[in-house]
Design a protein around this motif. Structure first.
Motif, PDB file in Angstrom:
ATOM      1  N   LYS A   1       0.739  -1.043   0.205  1.00 27.43           N
ATOM      2  CA  LYS A   1       0.101   0.212   0.021  1.00 27.43           C
ATOM      3  C   LYS A   1       0.740   1.236  -0.120  1.00 27.43           C
ATOM      4  O   LYS A   1       0.503   2.282  -0.651  1.00 27.43           O
ATOM      5  CB  LYS A   1      -1.106  -0.103   1.321  1.00 27.43           C
ATOM      6  CG  LYS A   1      -1.969  -0.848   1.090  1.00 27.43           C
ATOM      7  CD  LYS A   1      -3.159  -0.882   2.188  1.00 27.43           C
ATOM      8  CE  LYS A   1      -4.218  -1.797   2.400  1.00 27.43           C
ATOM      9  NZ  LYS A   1      -5.213  -1.819   3.281  1.00 27.43           N
ATOM     10  N   GLN A   2       1.974   1.256   0.620  1.00 32.43           N
ATOM     11  CA  GLN A   2       2.680   2.483   0.757  1.00 32.43           C
ATOM     12  C   GLN A   2       3.523   2.645  -0.577  1.00 32.43           C
ATOM     13  O   GLN A   2       3.763   3.729  -1.211  1.00 32.43           O
ATOM     14  CB  GLN A   2       4.119   2.260   1.716  1.00 32.43           C
ATOM     15  CG  GLN A   2       3.442   2.249   3.154  1.00 32.43           C
ATOM     16  CD  GLN A   2       4.394   1.997   4.243  1.00 32.43           C
ATOM     17  OE1 GLN A   2       5.378   1.251   4.067  1.00 32.43           O
ATOM     18  NE2 GLN A   2       4.225   2.642   5.504  1.00 32.43           N
ATOM     19  N   LEU A   3       3.980   1.537  -1.261  1.00 35.98           N
ATOM     20  CA  LEU A   3       4.362   1.413  -2.527  1.00 35.98           C
ATOM     21  C   LEU A   3       3.354   2.264  -3.487  1.00 35.98           C
ATOM     22  O   LEU A   3       3.739   2.766  -4.453  1.00 35.98           O
ATOM     23  CB  LEU A   3       5.043   0.388  -2.894  1.00 35.98           C
ATOM     24  CG  LEU A   3       6.285  -0.460  -2.442  1.00 35.98           C
ATOM     25  CD1 LEU A   3       6.516  -1.655  -2.904  1.00 35.98           C
ATOM     26  CD2 LEU A   3       7.505   0.656  -2.682  1.00 35.98           C
ATOM     27  N   ASN A   4       2.442   1.755  -3.453  1.00 39.94           N
ATOM     28  CA  ASN A   4       1.200   2.158  -4.549  1.00 39.94           C
ATOM     29  C   ASN A   4       0.942   3.689  -4.226  1.00 39.94           C
ATOM     30  O   ASN A   4       0.869   4.406  -5.221  1.00 39.94           O
ATOM     31  CB  ASN A   4      -0.233   1.394  -3.957  1.00 39.94           C
ATOM     32  CG  ASN A   4      -1.386   1.963  -4.776  1.00 39.94           C
ATOM     33  OD1 ASN A   4      -1.485   1.601  -5.985  1.00 39.94           O
ATOM     34  ND2 ASN A   4      -2.258   2.587  -4.169  1.00 39.94           N
ATOM     35  N   ASN A   5       0.956   3.999  -2.788  1.00 38.90           N
ATOM     36  CA  ASN A   5       0.677   5.606  -2.703  1.00 38.90           C
ATOM     37  C   ASN A   5       1.958   6.418  -3.341  1.00 38.90           C
ATOM     38  O   ASN A   5       1.536   7.250  -3.851  1.00 38.90           O
ATOM     39  CB  ASN A   5       0.796   5.940  -1.110  1.00 38.90           C
ATOM     40  CG  ASN A   5      -0.393   5.560  -0.509  1.00 38.90           C
ATOM     41  OD1 ASN A   5      -1.443   5.327  -1.083  1.00 38.90           O
ATOM     42  ND2 ASN A   5      -0.563   5.290   0.973  1.00 38.90           N
ATOM     43  N   PHE A   6       3.098   5.822  -3.038  1.00 36.68           N
ATOM     44  CA  PHE A   6       4.284   6.517  -3.841  1.00 36.68           C
ATOM     45  C   PHE A   6       4.049   6.646  -5.323  1.00 36.68           C
ATOM     46  O   PHE A   6       4.251   7.623  -5.882  1.00 36.68           O
ATOM     47  CB  PHE A   6       5.591   5.664  -3.480  1.00 36.68           C
ATOM     48  CG  PHE A   6       6.890   6.193  -3.844  1.00 36.68           C
ATOM     49  CD1 PHE A   6       7.680   7.316  -3.271  1.00 36.68           C
ATOM     50  CD2 PHE A   6       7.282   5.774  -5.262  1.00 36.68           C
ATOM     51  CE1 PHE A   6       8.490   8.060  -3.710  1.00 36.68           C
ATOM     52  CE2 PHE A   6       8.596   6.204  -5.786  1.00 36.68           C
ATOM     53  CZ  PHE A   6       9.204   7.394  -5.108  1.00 36.68           C
ATOM     54  N   ALA A   7       3.777   5.447  -5.842  1.00 37.63           N
ATOM     55  CA  ALA A   7       3.558   5.314  -7.366  1.00 37.63           C
ATOM     56  C   ALA A   7       2.381   6.363  -7.836  1.00 37.63           C
ATOM     57  O   ALA A   7       2.798   7.128  -8.821  1.00 37.63           O
ATOM     58  CB  ALA A   7       2.871   4.168  -7.966  1.00 37.63           C
ATOM     59  N   VAL A   8       1.460   6.373  -7.134  1.00 34.62           N
ATOM     60  CA  VAL A   8       0.093   7.441  -7.327  1.00 34.62           C
ATOM     61  C   VAL A   8       0.809   8.807  -7.281  1.00 34.62           C
ATOM     62  O   VAL A   8       0.493   9.664  -8.161  1.00 34.62           O
ATOM     63  CB  VAL A   8      -1.083   7.126  -6.359  1.00 34.62           C
ATOM     64  CG1 VAL A   8      -2.077   8.412  -6.721  1.00 34.62           C
ATOM     65  CG2 VAL A   8      -1.734   5.703  -6.674  1.00 34.62           C
ATOM     66  N   TYR A   9       1.312   9.041  -6.164  1.00 33.31           N
ATOM     67  CA  TYR A   9       1.890  10.612  -5.979  1.00 33.31           C
ATOM     68  C   TYR A   9       2.908  10.778  -7.139  1.00 33.31           C
ATOM     69  O   TYR A   9       2.804  12.140  -7.670  1.00 33.31           O
ATOM     70  CB  TYR A   9       2.659  10.744  -4.553  1.00 33.31           C
ATOM     71  CG  TYR A   9       1.496  11.018  -3.645  1.00 33.31           C
ATOM     72  CD1 TYR A   9       0.881  12.381  -3.548  1.00 33.31           C
ATOM     73  CD2 TYR A   9       0.992  10.260  -2.472  1.00 33.31           C
ATOM     74  CE1 TYR A   9      -0.102  12.574  -2.625  1.00 33.31           C
ATOM     75  CE2 TYR A   9       0.115  10.426  -1.736  1.00 33.31           C
ATOM     76  CZ  TYR A   9      -0.514  11.716  -1.602  1.00 33.31           C
ATOM     77  OH  TYR A   9      -1.310  12.051  -0.754  1.00 33.31           O
ATOM     78  N   SER A  10       3.621   9.879  -7.507  1.00 30.06           N
ATOM     79  CA  SER A  10       4.731  10.224  -8.602  1.00 30.06           C
ATOM     80  C   SER A  10       4.074  10.713  -9.865  1.00 30.06           C
ATOM     81  O   SER A  10       4.389  11.530 -10.683  1.00 30.06           O
ATOM     82  CB  SER A  10       5.506   9.116  -8.757  1.00 30.06           C
ATOM     83  OG  SER A  10       6.565   8.762  -7.527  1.00 30.06           O
ATOM     84  N   ILE A  11       2.917   9.886 -10.226  1.00 29.53           N
ATOM     85  CA  ILE A  11       2.112   9.961 -11.569  1.00 29.53           C
ATOM     86  C   ILE A  11       1.433  11.550 -11.264  1.00 29.53           C
ATOM     87  O   ILE A  11       1.613  12.198 -12.283  1.00 29.53           O
ATOM     88  CB  ILE A  11       1.234   8.844 -11.711  1.00 29.53           C
ATOM     89  CG1 ILE A  11       1.728   7.667 -11.989  1.00 29.53           C
ATOM     90  CG2 ILE A  11       0.084   9.398 -12.995  1.00 29.53           C
ATOM     91  CD1 ILE A  11       0.561   6.189 -11.889  1.00 29.53           C
ATOM     92  N   MET A  12       0.895  11.551 -10.277  1.00 26.81           N
ATOM     93  CA  MET A  12       0.173  12.995 -10.247  1.00 26.81           C
ATOM     94  C   MET A  12       1.106  14.144 -10.315  1.00 26.81           C
ATOM     95  O   MET A  12       1.066  15.303 -10.942  1.00 26.81           O
ATOM     96  CB  MET A  12      -0.473  13.046  -8.848  1.00 26.81           C
ATOM     97  CG  MET A  12      -1.722  12.218  -8.863  1.00 26.81           C
ATOM     98  SD  MET A  12      -2.888  12.368  -7.362  1.00 26.81           S
ATOM     99  CE  MET A  12      -1.704  12.164  -6.012  1.00 26.81           C
ATOM    100  N   ILE A  13       2.376  14.336  -9.412  1.00 26.05           N
ATOM    101  CA  ILE A  13       3.403  15.078  -9.355  1.00 26.05           C
ATOM    102  C   ILE A  13       3.954  15.408 -11.011  1.00 26.05           C
ATOM    103  O   ILE A  13       3.955  16.587 -11.444  1.00 26.05           O
ATOM    104  CB  ILE A  13       4.322  14.946  -8.463  1.00 26.05           C
ATOM    105  CG1 ILE A  13       3.890  15.075  -7.027  1.00 26.05           C
ATOM    106  CG2 ILE A  13       5.736  15.907  -8.657  1.00 26.05           C
ATOM    107  CD1 ILE A  13       4.969  14.416  -5.972  1.00 26.05           C
ATOM    108  N   CYS A  14       4.423  14.218 -11.533  1.00 25.83           N
ATOM    109  CA  CYS A  14       4.930  14.332 -12.926  1.00 25.83           C
ATOM    110  C   CYS A  14       4.164  14.889 -13.831  1.00 25.83           C
ATOM    111  O   CYS A  14       4.237  15.874 -14.824  1.00 25.83           O
ATOM    112  CB  CYS A  14       5.460  12.984 -13.410  1.00 25.83           C
ATOM    113  SG  CYS A  14       6.726  12.421 -12.214  1.00 25.83           S
TER     114      CYS A  14
END
Length: 601
Positions: A91-104
């Motif tokens: 779940k933590q990795l999923n959150n990191f990936a989601v935020y990365s997509i939104m930020i980029c």
């Protein structure tokens, strides 16, 4: 994987190149993110979680660019990982990936609209607005997709719920990102500190608001005397449980419980003692259902309902039987006045099936089962449909007589409808034998066939007997007979379970029927069969003002409409039956083929 890929492309190990002053800001912004994550709050009515950390990431994009923002994300994620070790790693990795997509993606949008890193520039408002809009849209879509994949939630309903419940709070987050950009540009660390104070206070206020909402909601949903859920909450919970059961195919049962001889106890000891007995049973139900998914409600008076997700009727009966025996063995003041010599209840259980479209149907089934348990001597648990064959046959004969008395009204208004109802009833009797229906289903199907046109009593005589073509307005009135008929059946306790046959016999297999436009297996199987029988009899009935088809012509018509108006499999089954009647020499062979024909539900 796309989130990690975007992180690698946009960050390019920039965290190795920052000077000491840059790292000070990275640490400060990361600390702000972690603090706001700790102060995550929930929003009514669904309790969706939200934190204001997105405002920090967006401000970092506007002030320092995507590489800086992604470094803040990396550091804050590492800190959160050590602070929340009990949280599932994926779940933590999923959150990191989601935020990365939104930020980029937001950074790309900001640059595409001509946005410049640094202090807020009013002539670049389009860039800020576009970036925030993309961030919000992606966040909503990605979280909804997560719930769809992991929890199999309905994607459209999840999206709609998020937009309805969190839109205002999320807009506040976006605006706060601009506030943080201005504060940091002009006041640096003091501005960041002021922003944190404001955000923490806002988060705390939202938390208090949610707690207040839940407290009010809890009082509104609870029965004040017993502490159980009330009737209103039960209705909502039943509707949601049926929706979920239909979506994932899980079992669902409903039990209705009624304290035996409660009036006798109330009259003998008074209402205060009677209320004490109700509370006593409520406490037992609460205790035994604690830690389970079972929802216990006070339905009204001395009646209770238990909604049992993931329980078929056999499992539900085992649970209710255990409760019944526990109550029998529970000491209570005044039990000597009861005929049973102990506290007891009667219970009825009904299982949900996909062709039960309205919650009132399931409640009615459970109520009928409860009535039967009372009728058999009380202190019993009965499953809907398990009545003894002998008693069912006796009741069936009386029900036929009761319905025929009502149909006699057609004798003066429309003799043809009376005759049609009797013929359809005979067809249904034959079909029920060929399908080897159980006694309960046979009763419902055949009586439903007999009473299916009862609503036509409400149609004016002139329209019902009109020999010319009906006008559109007159046709609309005729179509209302299924709704009127259902309402007439619902006024009689004995015939409530016949309502689907009355209301749905003009639905079509292709969804083009009325009144609801149900399609395929949304229409109960025997209602689909009744549609075929009803149409066949109408086609082959001699009337002076309409052409009559021969049996062979009617069979051709049935086959032509199979798959559109009629269920194809049931159509062939009915045609085999009709052909066996039309050609008696082949009767034995055809009857065997009918009985051997498998029919899917």
């Amino acid at each position: 994987m796309s989130g990690f890929g975007l992180f690698a492309i946009y960050n390019q190990a920039a965290f190795l190149q920052y000077a000491a002053s840059g790292w000070v800001w990275i640490c400060a912004m990361s600390a702000a993110v972690v603090i706001l994550t700790v102060f995550t709050f929930q929003l009514p009515p669904q309790g969706n979680g939200l934190s204001l950390d997105s405002s920090v990431y967006l401000a970092c994009i506007f002030l320092f660019g995507p590489s800086f923002s992604l470094t803040v994300l990396l550091l804050s994620s590492l800190i959160s990982f050590f602070l929340e070790r009990n949280k599932v790693w994926w779940k933590q990795l999923n959150n990191f990936a989601v935020y990365s997509i939104m930020i980029c993606t937001s950074s790309l949008t900001f640059a595409a609209f001509g946005g410049e890193e640094g202090p807020l520039l009013s002539y670049h408002l389009y860039a800020y607005t576009g970036s925030m809009a993309v961030y919000f849209i992606l966040n909503t879509l990605l979280i909804s997709l997560y719930y769809y994949v992991v929890f199999h939630e309905n994607l459209y309903e999840t999206l709609k719920g998020m937009l309805r419940d969190t839109l205002l709070a999320y807009l506040s987050t976006l605006v706060l990102s601009l506030v943080l950009t201005i504060l940091v540009s002009h006041n640096e660390f003091v501005g960041l500190a002021l922003f944190l104070c404001l955000s923490v206070l806002l988060s705390y206020s939202f938390k208090q608001l949610f707690a207040m909402y839940r407290s009010i909601e809890e009082r509104a949903n609870r029965d004040q005397r017993t502490g159980l859920f009330n009737h209103s909450y039960f209705e909502t919970a039943l509707e949601e449980a049926m929706r979920k059961s239909k979506a994932d195919g899980s079992a669902l049962s409903l039990a209705m419980i009624d304290i035996d001889d409660f009036k006798k106890y109330n009259d003998h000891f008074g209402h205060l003692k009677g209320d004490g007995l109700i509370v006593f049973l409520a406490e037992l139900l609460k205790k035994e259902s604690k830690g389970t998914e079972i929802i216990v409600s006070r339905y009204g008076g001395e009646e209770f309902t238990l909604l049992l997700p993931a329980h078929d009727t056999v499992q539900a009966k085992q649970f209710i039987e255990r409760l019944r025996r526990m109550l029998n063995q529970s000491p209570f003041e005044g039990v000597e006045i009861f005929p049973q010599g102990c506290l007891s209840f009667s219970a009825g259980i009904a299982g949900y099936k996909p062709d039960v479209h309205e919650k009132s149907e399931l409640v009615e089934h459970a109520d009928q089962a409860l009535y039967y348990a009372k009728k058999q001597g009380k202190n019993l648990v009965h499953i809907y449909g398990n009545q003894s064959p002998l008693e069912r046959e006796i009741d069936f004969s009386q029900d036929v007589r009761d319905i025929e008395q009502q149909l006699n009204l057609f004798m003066y208004k429309d003799l043809e409808t009376f005759k049609h109802s009797k013929r359809v009833f005979q067809y249904a009797l034959d079909i029920s034998r060929l399908l080897n229906l159980d006694n309960l289903t046979k009763r419902q199907f055949t009586l439903g066939a007999l009473i299916h046109d009862i609503g036509k009593l409400e149609i004016p005589w002139g329209i019902l007997n009109k020999k010319d073509k009906l006008t559109p307005e007159e046709w609309e009135m005729v179509k209302w007979h299924v709704t009127w008929g259902k309402k007439m059946a619902m006024t009689n306790e004995k015939f409530k379970d016949l309502a689907p046959y009355i209301e749905l016999h003009h639905e079509r297999y292709d969804g083009q029927g009325y009144p609801y436009g149900f399609k395929g297996e949304e229409i109960p199987r025997l209602c689909r069969m009744l549609t075929i029988i009803d149409s066949f009899d109408a086609m082959t009935t001699e009337r002076a003002y309409q052409p009559t088809k021969s049996i062979a012509e009617a069979i051709v018509e049935l086959r032509a409409c199979a798959g559109s108006q009629f269920d194809p499999q049931l159509t062939e089954f009915f045609i085999n039956y009709i052909e066996s009647r039309a050609f008696p020499s082949e009767d034995i062979t055809t009857q065997r083929s009918l009985q051997d024909t498998p029919l899917t539900h």
